[in-house]
Design an enzyme around this catalytic site. Sequence first.
Site, PDB file in Angstrom:
ATOM      1  N   TYR A   1       0.473  31.694 -17.734  1.00 47.36           N
ATOM      2  CA  TYR A   1      -0.435  31.904 -18.613  1.00 47.36           C
ATOM      3  C   TYR A   1      -2.004  30.678 -18.515  1.00 47.36           C
ATOM      4  CZ  TYR A   1       3.552  34.592 -20.070  1.00 47.36           C
ATOM      5  OH  TYR A   1       4.032  36.012 -20.094  1.00 47.36           O
TER       6      TYR A   1
ATOM      7  N   ARG B   1      13.032  33.927  -0.163  1.00 46.97           N
ATOM      8  CA  ARG B   1      11.726  33.487  -0.800  1.00 46.97           C
ATOM      9  C   ARG B   1      11.858  31.880   0.011  1.00 46.97           C
ATOM     10  NH1 ARG B   1      10.166  30.879  -6.883  1.00 46.97           N
ATOM     11  NH2 ARG B   1       8.978  30.252  -5.766  1.00 46.97           N
ATOM     12  N   ARG B   2      10.983  31.116   0.833  1.00 41.81           N
ATOM     13  CA  ARG B   2      11.252  29.579   1.004  1.00 41.81           C
ATOM     14  C   ARG B   2      12.011  29.636   2.041  1.00 41.81           C
ATOM     15  NH1 ARG B   2      11.448  26.419  -4.534  1.00 41.81           N
ATOM     16  NH2 ARG B   2       9.097  26.301  -5.342  1.00 41.81           N
TER      17      ARG B   2
ATOM     18  N   HIS C   1       5.797  38.964  -6.311  1.00 41.40           N
ATOM     19  CA  HIS C   1       4.670  39.208  -7.791  1.00 41.40           C
ATOM     20  C   HIS C   1       3.570  38.297  -7.805  1.00 41.40           C
ATOM     21  CE1 HIS C   1       4.595  38.983 -11.839  1.00 41.40           C
ATOM     22  NE2 HIS C   1       5.297  37.346 -11.598  1.00 41.40           N
ATOM     23  N   PHE C   2       4.308  37.179  -7.683  1.00 42.34           N
ATOM     24  CA  PHE C   2       2.913  36.531  -8.095  1.00 42.34           C
ATOM     25  C   PHE C   2       2.207  36.030  -7.908  1.00 42.34           C
ATOM     26  CE2 PHE C   2       6.300  32.838  -6.756  1.00 42.34           C
ATOM     27  CZ  PHE C   2       5.409  32.829  -6.298  1.00 42.34           C
ATOM     28  N   HIS C   3       1.972  36.599  -6.112  1.00 43.14           N
ATOM     29  CA  HIS C   3       0.615  36.396  -5.400  1.00 43.14           C
ATOM     30  C   HIS C   3      -0.113  38.643  -6.039  1.00 43.14           C
ATOM     31  CE1 HIS C   3       3.132  33.969  -2.500  1.00 43.14           C
ATOM     32  NE2 HIS C   3       1.056  33.853  -1.934  1.00 43.14           N
TER      33      HIS C   3
ATOM     34  N   HIS D   1       6.654  28.081 -16.917  1.00 46.68           N
ATOM     35  CA  HIS D   1       6.656  29.521 -17.069  1.00 46.68           C
ATOM     36  C   HIS D   1       5.290  29.660 -18.101  1.00 46.68           C
ATOM     37  CE1 HIS D   1       6.502  33.633 -18.648  1.00 46.68           C
ATOM     38  NE2 HIS D   1       6.439  32.813 -19.840  1.00 46.68           N
TER      39      HIS D   1
HETATM   40  C1  HEM Z   1      -4.347  33.997   2.465  1.00 46.09           C
HETATM   41  C2  HEM Z   1      -3.572  34.116   0.997  1.00 46.09           C
HETATM   42  C3  HEM Z   1      -2.399  34.009   0.711  1.00 46.09           C
HETATM   43  C4  HEM Z   1      -1.242  34.193   1.835  1.00 46.09           C
HETATM   44  C5  HEM Z   1      -1.268  34.761   3.116  1.00 46.09           C
HETATM   45  C6  HEM Z   1      -0.135  33.417   0.841  1.00 46.09           C
HETATM   46  C7  HEM Z   1       1.462  33.732   1.392  1.00 46.09           C
HETATM   47  C8  HEM Z   1       2.374  32.963   0.827  1.00 46.09           C
HETATM   48  C9  HEM Z   1       4.019  33.357   1.410  1.00 46.09           C
HETATM   49  C10 HEM Z   1       4.336  34.165   2.403  1.00 46.09           C
HETATM   50  C11 HEM Z   1       4.609  32.600   0.060  1.00 46.09           C
HETATM   51  C12 HEM Z   1       5.983  32.508   0.393  1.00 46.09           C
HETATM   52  C13 HEM Z   1       6.459  31.298   1.312  1.00 46.09           C
HETATM   53  C14 HEM Z   1       8.089  31.297   0.928  1.00 46.09           C
HETATM   54  O1  HEM Z   1       8.978  31.819  -0.041  1.00 46.09           O
HETATM   55  O2  HEM Z   1       8.479  30.873   1.829  1.00 46.09           O
HETATM   56  C15 HEM Z   1       3.493  32.055  -0.558  1.00 46.09           C
HETATM   57  C16 HEM Z   1       4.325  31.135  -1.904  1.00 46.09           C
HETATM   58  C17 HEM Z   1       3.448  31.063  -2.436  1.00 46.09           C
HETATM   59  N1  HEM Z   1       1.825  31.249  -2.435  1.00 46.09           N
HETATM   60 FE1  HEM Z   1       0.722  31.699  -1.351  1.00 46.09          FE
HETATM   61  N2  HEM Z   1      -0.422  32.958  -0.095  1.00 46.09           N
HETATM   62  C18 HEM Z   1      -1.785  33.303  -0.330  1.00 46.09           C
HETATM   63  C19 HEM Z   1      -2.129  32.918  -1.215  1.00 46.09           C
HETATM   64  C20 HEM Z   1      -2.165  32.030  -2.300  1.00 46.09           C
HETATM   65  C21 HEM Z   1      -3.045  31.653  -3.603  1.00 46.09           C
HETATM   66  C22 HEM Z   1      -4.474  31.891  -4.201  1.00 46.09           C
HETATM   67  C23 HEM Z   1      -2.349  31.490  -4.498  1.00 46.09           C
HETATM   68  C24 HEM Z   1      -2.124  30.810  -5.667  1.00 46.09           C
HETATM   69  C25 HEM Z   1      -3.911  30.350  -6.615  1.00 46.09           C
HETATM   70  C26 HEM Z   1      -0.778  31.120  -4.128  1.00 46.09           C
HETATM   71  C27 HEM Z   1       0.600  30.793  -4.574  1.00 46.09           C
HETATM   72  C28 HEM Z   1       1.487  30.196  -4.227  1.00 46.09           C
HETATM   73  C29 HEM Z   1       2.113  29.679  -4.393  1.00 46.09           C
HETATM   74  C30 HEM Z   1       2.624  28.538  -5.749  1.00 46.09           C
HETATM   75  C31 HEM Z   1       3.987  30.347  -3.813  1.00 46.09           C
HETATM   76  C32 HEM Z   1       5.202  29.442  -4.507  1.00 46.09           C
HETATM   77  C33 HEM Z   1       5.455  28.404  -2.468  1.00 46.09           C
HETATM   78  C34 HEM Z   1       6.845  27.990  -2.926  1.00 46.09           C
HETATM   79  O3  HEM Z   1       7.380  29.155  -2.898  1.00 46.09           O
HETATM   80  O4  HEM Z   1       7.069  26.437  -3.185  1.00 46.09           O
HETATM   81  N3  HEM Z   1      -0.968  31.526  -2.863  1.00 46.09           N
HETATM   82  N4  HEM Z   1       2.185  32.544  -0.209  1.00 46.09           N
HETATM   83 CU    CU Z   2       8.096  32.439 -16.755  1.00 51.25          CU
END
Ligand code: HEM
Ligand code: CU
Lengths: 177, 572
Positions: B242, B452-453, B389-391, B238
Amino acid sequence: MSRETVLDPFDEAFHRTADRHERVWVLLCVLMLTLLMIGTMFFVVHDYGVVTRSEAYNNEQIPAETRRAFQEGAVVRTGPNAYSVYITGRLWNWAPGTIHVRQGAAITFHVTSADVLHGFEVQGTPVNLTAVPGMVGTVTHTFQRAGVFFIICNEFCGLEHQAMVGRIVVDPQEAQS
Amino acid sequence: MSAVGFADLSHDEASASVGSTWAAARRLMLAFLVTGFSALMIGASIGPLQALNYAGIDLYPFLEPALKTYYQGLTIHGVLNAYVFTFFVTAGLLVYLPAREMDVPIPLGLWGACYGTMAVGTLMLLVAMFDNSATVLWTFYPPLKGSAFFYVGMTLLAFGSVLPLPVLLVMRRRWRTLHPGMITPLVTYMSVITMLMWGVCSLGVGLELLVQLVPWSLGWIDAVNPMIARTLFWLTGHPIVYFWLMPAYVSWYGLLPRQAGGKLASDTMARITFVMLFVFSLPVGSHHQFADPGFSPIWRGILTALTMSVALPSLITAFTIGLSLEYAGRRRGGRGIFGWFTALPWGNPAVAAQVLAAITFIVGGSTGLVNGSWQLDSIVHNTTYLPGHFHLTVGSVTALTFMSLAFWMVPHLSGKALVSRRLALASVWLWFVGISLFAVGMLWSGLHGVPRRAWVSSLPAPVYDALYGNAQLPLAVVGLGGAVLWLALLCFYSLFFASLVFGAKTEEGREIGFAEVLGAYAGSAAPNRVAGALDHIWIMTWLVALATVAAYVPILWPFLQHANLSTGWRVW
Ligand code: HEM
Ligand SMILES: [Cu+2]
Ligand SMILES: [Cu+2]
């Protein structure tokens, strides 16, 4: 180290209003968050049922009849209009895969896992519970609408995670005898 | 006019020996920056594939042998973006900026060790992720069991990411002996608080790795308790949000007002904000476990309440930064209610990036209030709502702000000008549009219960339609946003690398423009008193550590009573 600096008139005026607005803003924020907090707490107390509760911390504590119920994937009647359902998540299906429940009945789901973590999500409802090996979580929900609801695994569990889907068939009330 | 007493310390590089230390510091900072952004390049370019997955388009069969499965790619995306990218940029930034602000030399050996430790950790992680031996996602929950390379690499990366703390403390002590009785300058203060926060909260995942996962993966122990692991993970997981946010705030408070042509509206508010983030963020981590069995409901209620209070510092930031921008806009001749906004220097890509980041944060922050409330969380837990949310937070506030840093740091550190200001602006706007589309689609389809995932595009078409057919429109928007983000990445990285290689030599931007404070020490002594009180960082740290222990002992106690152990599974 306070150092006297002379502000120009624009800065002076801006600064003065800014200070006033700042206090008002902080007050409003605190107020809003307090209301939000009271709101969520009220819901927690008022509508406790939908929230995950734990039935047993670990294997040793799970009584024999609960284990049996899980093995059989039993649906047990616990009251006039209340049922307990025992569901196990495993790689990569829910057992039992299809569950029949009645519209308008209070259903308590007892959920555990046989291997890794799984996520017990009933699509279209707030039912959401992590299936943890060796632990049993429960959540109660009443289906007001008849039809098919999907149980979707929402905690990553390996290669076929996306295909780990079960079904809850809610039989309409008038069909009941 | 110089409103801040310490901002007029000269950054004098005239004398030869001082100049050469700064040159070494600049080289190391550049290494942090380039390594971080290289990680993001790999990680983020996988992102649009994931977005297309949700739109029902499965490109993964064409990607073998590089990526065997969706989940392998997702592990790489999460680890490289969320850890490697943010850690490298932050570990550079929060040492380099304070050093320039205080004008004290950096202990380069220690800072270099920080870089080296994280680099070795990253290499190990890359090996484990690309050979598909650790497809455990960035949260690596046991009983999924990856190879030892993954956990040892993660341990080194995490350990390295804390090393800026001693570097900062050494520099601050030096500065204090040179300036007895003075209050820590603002950017340094914000950096120190950020690193103290991270230092305390990384203990959770540190324990998880050292006591559970590393020995387990090396075969020294057979089984681990998955609930304890999960709880320790979120103790860190969490507050890590921050740790993604605060370095961006450092730039917003410390640099942006000046870049926009104005001043920071309040120095004290900036300090209070950081202290609040430090205090409130630590003990509430288990709100990520609202859906888990084994938690006392009373504790959950308390955590919900605490989670709400974490919104306060961000709301104050919105106000102070908004006000500082308004000041800048009016100084530049903006009139009327919105005139100041359009009058901002939108042609400056560093300003555009940060202002757009701040706009996305308004939505990102408010959606966070939803997942923070227990009841509402039940509906969205582990759906696409969460990545939506976190994007908007780490994926735009942090990413866009770090891009803005790159725009001035590349010339500043390498002496090479950006090859194209337009390309920089294009990358920023495309990112803003792409991430907004993407996030709206994800938030919205989450309300339809799309998990998700999940490699949903690999499902047979009838199954996909039966499960997610009613979310078709929002999922298509997700895919569209992903495609736009690919363009943004293309623009940004052509600019980034072309500037580093072909950029024209420039002497501009050698100075760092730290923001002045509006009316800081004019008349009222109050700001100084508050700032002075907040300078007692150790008392604060101990209190926070104590509160964290107090929050976690009751949670962990029942788990510790029974050995609910699981052996490992390798099922990907
Ligand atoms: C090019 C831009 C990006 C796209 C299109 C993108 C797309 C996605 C998508 C679709 C997911 C969900 C996948 C799933 O739950 O199956 C995901 C998960 C995630 N993304 Fe991105 N993302 C981008 C950039 C970023 C950036 C800049 C960060 C952080 C600096 C980030 C961090 C994460 C994280 C931490 C997850 C979670 C992974 C997980 O659930 O294990 N993403 N992203
Ligand atoms: Cu939290
Ligand atoms: Cu699963």
